[in-house]
Enzyme design. Structure first.
Site, short mmCIF file in Angstrom:
data_model
loop_
_atom_site.label_atom_id
_atom_site.label_comp_id
_atom_site.label_asym_id
_atom_site.label_seq_id
_atom_site.Cartn_x
_atom_site.Cartn_y
_atom_site.Cartn_z
N TRP A 90 15.62 -22.42 12.40
CA TRP A 90 14.28 -21.84 12.30
C TRP A 90 14.32 -20.39 11.83
CZ3 TRP A 90 10.70 -25.04 11.56
CH2 TRP A 90 10.75 -26.31 12.15
N ASP A 163 10.19 -14.88 17.23
CA ASP A 163 9.62 -16.23 17.18
C ASP A 163 10.00 -16.93 18.48
OD1 ASP A 163 8.99 -18.87 16.81
OD2 ASP A 163 10.25 -19.17 15.04
N LYS A 187 5.30 -26.49 22.11
CA LYS A 187 6.45 -26.66 23.00
C LYS A 187 6.06 -26.41 24.45
CE LYS A 187 9.01 -27.00 19.26
NZ LYS A 187 9.44 -28.32 18.76
#
Length: 352
Positions: A90, A163, A187
């Site tokens: 990511w 992030d 999430k």
């Protein structure tokens, strides 16, 4: 995974929310009832994360990938440079998006993963020794695909952009150490389509690149995250998750459960030779436990038998293979214990 009580409440209120006689999806986002919901949601996340008053909380579109672009366009400007720490898939994707928007010259990268004998570990150099003026430092503290988490506080001479899509509110953090935190909701907060941005006042004065209004932090602040119609149902569910988290005792109590879940699974993986984890102990993610069967020919039988036992979504990302168990806040300890019990039985069945 969403908390079961939240899902049940959403089901009960689907056709009649808050005594309105209609669904929360059907009312105006500017109605006094929905505004009250959004105000309570912001108050709850501020309380849960102890967010200082000089930070804005924004509820925005686009998920994590949308924020890859929004961060660049809101903070970098035409002459600015940024440093991106790379520790997995990511963070690499964030770099790719940043370079697409700003060009290679404005984006520097630093790989912070070292591999020794197949084991990955995080090594962050002394950033104060880097003689470069960056607008911000970007990193991803938890890499879901690779099962790597950074627990140490990053010491940066530049504002930190993090992030936290996959570990927000999984453990306590000091928000004041960050310039900006963003997280896709899907999430630990709610369904996909919503993202949370926590941004310090001073960063809003940074020069912008060309920016779409829908992703402009300044407009979002000015219009209370309602410059255009927001994802109302996702916002509603996030508000309910915040209430659920507070009912569990807050982030500190949830973190204790998360510790127990991760410790339980890693202890079993380490207890024998049938399974293995390939991340240094100090950097093992508590949200995404990756593991491999030593005999990879058993991967498909493992997944098939796990599904038959009611254990789903265990296949590792296609880029790394193996298995991955995601232990987000809503996953109860009993779910981890069920997985360990299955793994033991499977190993005993297939041991030569």
């Amino acid at each position: 995974m969403l908390p079961q009580p939240v899902m049940q409440k959403a089901q009960e209120e689907l056709l009649d929310w808050n005594g309105q006689g209609v669904s929360v999806m059907e009312i105006s986002h500017r109605s006094k009832e929905f505004i009250a919901l959004t105000e309570q949601a912001e108050a709850d996340i501020r309380d849960l994360m102890n967010i200082p008053s000089n930070y804005h909380v924004l509820f925005m579109h686009g998920g994590g990938r949308g924020q890859f672009a929004a961060v660049v366009n809101n903070l970098l400007g035409e002459q600015g440079k940024a440093l991106y720490l790379v520790d997995g898939s990511w963070s690499s994707a964030a770099v790719e998006e940043a370079k697409k928007l700003a060009g290679d010259a404005q984006i520097d990268t630093l790989n912070i993963v070292e591999k020794t004998n197949g084991i990955s570990r995080i090594v962050v150099p002394d950033l104060n020794e880097i003689k470069q003026d960056y607008r911000y430092l970007h990193y991803c503290p938890n890499e879901t695909v690779d099962g790597i988490e950074i627990f140490e506080e990053i010491n940066s001479p530049w504002p930190i952009v993090a992030d936290m899509s996959s570990n927000i509110m999984s453990r306590e953090i000091d928000v004041s150490r960050y310039g900006l935190i963003y997280a896709g909701a899907q999430k630990n907060i709610g369904p996909s389509g919503l993202s949370i941005v926590i941004v310090r006042d001073d960063l809003l004065a940074y020069p912008q690149l060309t920016q779409a209004s829908i992703m402009d932090y300044r407009l979002a602040v000015k219009h209370d995250s309602m410059f255009n119609t927001p994802p109302t149902f996702a916002w509603y569910l996030a508000a309910e998750v915040f209430k659920w988290l507070k009912a569990q005792g807050g982030v500190a109590e949830v973190a204790k459960v998360n510790d127990r879940k991760a410790e339980t699974l890693y202890a079993y993986i380490d207890s024998g030779d049938f399974y293995e984890n390939r991340v240094a102990v100090a950097n093992r993610s508590k949200m995404n436990v990756t593991f491999y069967l030593k005999d990879e020919s058993l991967n498909e039988p493992f997944l098939a038998e796990a599904k038959a036992a009611g254990l789903v979504a265990l296949k590792g990302h296609r880029s790394v293979g193996g298995m991955r168990a995601s232990l987000y806040n809503a996953m109860p300890l009993v779910g981890v214990e069920a997985l360990v019990s299955f793994m033991k039985a499977f190993a005993e069945k297939h041991v030569a």
